[in-house]
Design a protein around this motif. Structure first.
Motif, PDB file in Angstrom:
ATOM      1  N   THR A  78     -48.949  -7.159   7.514  1.00 47.02           N
ATOM      2  CA  THR A  78     -47.579  -6.650   7.550  1.00 47.02           C
ATOM      3  C   THR A  78     -47.053  -6.529   8.974  1.00 47.02           C
ATOM      4  OG1 THR A  78     -48.382  -4.364   7.524  1.00 47.02           O
ATOM      5  CG2 THR A  78     -47.839  -5.369   5.397  1.00 47.02           C
ATOM      6  N   ALA A  79     -47.861  -6.873   9.964  1.00 45.71           N
ATOM      7  CA  ALA A  79     -47.385  -6.831  11.348  1.00 45.71           C
ATOM      8  C   ALA A  79     -48.129  -7.863  12.173  1.00 45.71           C
ATOM      9  CB  ALA A  79     -47.581  -5.437  11.950  1.00 45.71           C
ATOM     10  N   ARG A  80     -47.378  -8.596  12.982  1.00 43.31           N
ATOM     11  CA  ARG A  80     -47.930  -9.586  13.899  1.00 43.31           C
ATOM     12  C   ARG A  80     -47.201  -9.464  15.232  1.00 43.31           C
ATOM     13  NH1 ARG A  80     -51.017 -13.671  11.531  1.00 43.31           N
ATOM     14  NH2 ARG A  80     -50.884 -13.894   9.264  1.00 43.31           N
ATOM     15  N   LYS A  81     -47.834  -9.951  16.279  1.00 44.69           N
ATOM     16  CA  LYS A  81     -47.234  -9.860  17.597  1.00 44.69           C
ATOM     17  C   LYS A  81     -46.428 -11.111  17.934  1.00 44.69           C
ATOM     18  CE  LYS A  81     -50.588  -6.565  19.372  1.00 44.69           C
ATOM     19  NZ  LYS A  81     -51.499  -6.197  20.488  1.00 44.69           N
ATOM     20  N   GLY A  82     -45.435 -10.934  18.821  1.00 46.55           N
ATOM     21  CA  GLY A  82     -44.557 -12.030  19.205  1.00 46.55           C
ATOM     22  C   GLY A  82     -45.105 -12.844  20.364  1.00 46.55           C
ATOM     23  N   VAL A  83     -44.512 -14.014  20.572  1.00 49.66           N
ATOM     24  CA  VAL A  83     -44.980 -14.953  21.595  1.00 49.66           C
ATOM     25  C   VAL A  83     -43.789 -15.594  22.303  1.00 49.66           C
ATOM     26  CG1 VAL A  83     -46.347 -17.026  22.057  1.00 49.66           C
ATOM     27  CG2 VAL A  83     -47.019 -15.487  20.197  1.00 49.66           C
ATOM     28  N   ILE A  84     -43.892 -15.723  23.627  1.00 49.90           N
ATOM     29  CA  ILE A  84     -42.920 -16.453  24.446  1.00 49.90           C
ATOM     30  C   ILE A  84     -43.633 -17.619  25.114  1.00 49.90           C
ATOM     31  CG2 ILE A  84     -41.558 -16.342  26.591  1.00 49.90           C
ATOM     32  CD1 ILE A  84     -40.756 -13.513  25.839  1.00 49.90           C
ATOM     33  N   LEU A  98     -52.943  -5.008   7.209  1.00 49.37           N
ATOM     34  CA  LEU A  98     -53.445  -5.421   8.517  1.00 49.37           C
ATOM     35  C   LEU A  98     -52.333  -5.628   9.531  1.00 49.37           C
ATOM     36  CD1 LEU A  98     -56.181  -8.072   7.601  1.00 49.37           C
ATOM     37  CD2 LEU A  98     -56.464  -5.615   7.940  1.00 49.37           C
ATOM     38  N   TYR A  99     -52.686  -5.363  10.794  1.00 48.44           N
ATOM     39  CA  TYR A  99     -51.842  -5.653  11.959  1.00 48.44           C
ATOM     40  C   TYR A  99     -52.650  -6.584  12.845  1.00 48.44           C
ATOM     41  CZ  TYR A  99     -48.981  -4.616  16.157  1.00 48.44           C
ATOM     42  OH  TYR A  99     -48.177  -4.702  17.271  1.00 48.44           O
ATOM     43  N   VAL A 100     -52.218  -7.843  12.991  1.00 47.94           N
ATOM     44  CA  VAL A 100     -53.007  -8.837  13.706  1.00 47.94           C
ATOM     45  C   VAL A 100     -52.149  -9.505  14.786  1.00 47.94           C
ATOM     46  CG1 VAL A 100     -54.457  -9.277  11.692  1.00 47.94           C
ATOM     47  CG2 VAL A 100     -52.433 -10.672  12.050  1.00 47.94           C
ATOM     48  N   PRO A 101     -52.795 -10.088  15.815  1.00 49.70           N
ATOM     49  CA  PRO A 101     -52.021 -10.675  16.916  1.00 49.70           C
ATOM     50  C   PRO A 101     -51.381 -12.018  16.606  1.00 49.70           C
ATOM     51  CG  PRO A 101     -54.380 -10.855  17.345  1.00 49.70           C
ATOM     52  CD  PRO A 101     -54.236 -10.002  16.127  1.00 49.70           C
ATOM     53  N   GLY A 102     -52.004 -12.850  15.758  1.00 52.47           N
ATOM     54  CA  GLY A 102     -51.511 -14.202  15.533  1.00 52.47           C
ATOM     55  C   GLY A 102     -50.112 -14.238  14.950  1.00 52.47           C
TER      56      GLY A 102
END
Length: 391
Positions: free
Chosen positions: A191-197, A335-339
């Motif tokens: 339910t949560a993932r991190k953003g990417v630039i 889960l909260y994961v980086p991908g």
């Protein structure tokens, strides 16, 4: 009042009935070179899906993007729907022309190997045949169901995200069929993932002979070295926001002071969409300080994926999975994961979103990519129950 026994029976029978068909489609998909930008391969995948979805009575539309490929949507709409849900997976891969011939589909034990089979073709067949299982039994929810399969996820969904904004903004929920996550032996749903630039640094210097006119030159590579050090100083280890440079190139033969240099970079781990502002400020600051007099610095960047933010919005979508999991005796975890995945785009539209609904996988983005076959059947049954339990 839901007839849970009827729902469970239909889901179990449907997942069993269609498993071999799912594997046949995965074998066909794995024989098609359909990396992002491969229009010919993409067209073959779209043709297979179009026939399958139209056979289910769906209203199918295609959206062509020159030089990229074609996105496909398919709507199954009851007469008076009570809302709408979106089911999403992507149909592009990271593999170039000829890779599928060198690395063909094969089975070893419980694992099916094929390029793109886990990321994300298994998600495509699980979502479709879960719907078909409940459609056969007359147990689909009274909601419009829209499949959106895009062809540019592997490069950040810059085109597909515009389609999402057009087609999905009115959805009650979005279900994203990326590969399954495991956490402490439990079935994890994201339910949560991190953003990417992503971005580039380009430096213009001045060439000169490295022996006869060394002091007349302005080394772009030396300036790039300073910029890279500055860049890495932005790392925020406490918040796990990571800055990385690669690859780096520049100059001509080593007898010439470098007149140009180029670097690509990634900033990963952005936890919220508000956190993008600080990163963007840092990146712009690189243009404002020059160590090697006479050099010019240019920084370009774009969002690869926004953040899929942690919070009650997406937990709401996760909560829809609890009753189906309980009925099937599954332990599940939020889960909260980086991908990063397309779940971030749906979530950013304000749609309650849950991800990682596809099968268990290993080694995605490598030539050893594989998917666990029993988990295809398990996840098909699970999402069929989710549909059956939905109001």
């Amino acid at each position: 009042m839901k007839d849970y026994d009827k729902i469970l029976k239909a889901a179990a029978e449907g997942s069993e009935k269609y498993f071999n068909t799912q594997m046949d489609y995965l074998k066909k998909f794995s024989a098609i070179d359909c990396g992002t930008w491969n229009e010919e391969g993409n067209a073959k995948v779209v043709s297979l899906l179009k026939d399958l979805l139209e056979g289910m009575g769906a209203e199918v539309k295609t959206y062509y993007e020159k030089g990229l490929g074609t996105h496909i949507t398919a709507k199954i709409r009851p007469e008076n729907p009570n809302g709408k849900i979106v089911l999403n997976a992507h149909i592009d891969t990271v593999f170039g022309e000829g890779f599928t011939k060198e690395h063909p589909f094969h089975i070893e034990g419980d694992w099916a190997y094929g390029l793109g089979i886990a990321d994300c073709k298994s998600g495509v067949v699980i979502s479709i045949f879960a719907v078909k299982a409940m459609q056969d039994a007359g147990l689909l929810p009274n909601k419009e169901i829209e499949f959106i399969f895009n062809c540019d996820e592997e490069i950040g969904t810059q085109s597909g995200s515009r389609l999402y904004a057009k087609e999905a903004a009115d959805a009650d929920y979005a279900f994203v069929f990326e590969g399954a996550e495991k956490e402490n032996g439990k079935n994890g749903f994201v339910t949560a993932r991190k953003g990417v630039i992503l971005g580039t640094i380009d430096i213009e210097g001045k060439e000169s002979h490295a022996g006869c006119a060394y002091l007349e030159g302005r080394s772009a590579i030396l300036e790039m070295a300073h910029k890279i050090i500055e860049f890495y100083d932005f790392n925020d280890y406490e918040n796990q926001i990571y800055y990385n440079v690669a690859p780096v190139s520049g100059g001509r033969p080593n007898g010439i002071v470098a007149g140009s240099a180029h670097a690509e970079f990634c900033v990963a781990g952005l936890p919220t969409n508000a956190s993008f502002a600080e990163v963007e400020k840092n990146l712009r600051s690189l243009e404002n300080s020059v160590t090697v007099e006479g050099c010019k610095v240019k920084v370009d960047f774009h969002t690869l994926f926004p953040a899929m933010e942690k919070g009650p919005q997406n937990t709401k979508a996760f909560n829809l999975l609890k009753t189906p999991a309980q009925l099937l005796g599954m332990e599940i975890e939020e889960l909260y994961v980086p991908g990063a995945t397309d779940g971030a785009y749906f979530s950013s539209l304000g749609i309650p979103t849950v991800d990682a609904l596809s099968a268990e996988f290993k080694d995605i983005h490598t030539v050893n990519e594989c998917v666990n076959m029993p988990s295809i059947k398990e996840r098909t049954k699970f999402f069929a129950v989710v549909l059956g339990c939905m109001d």
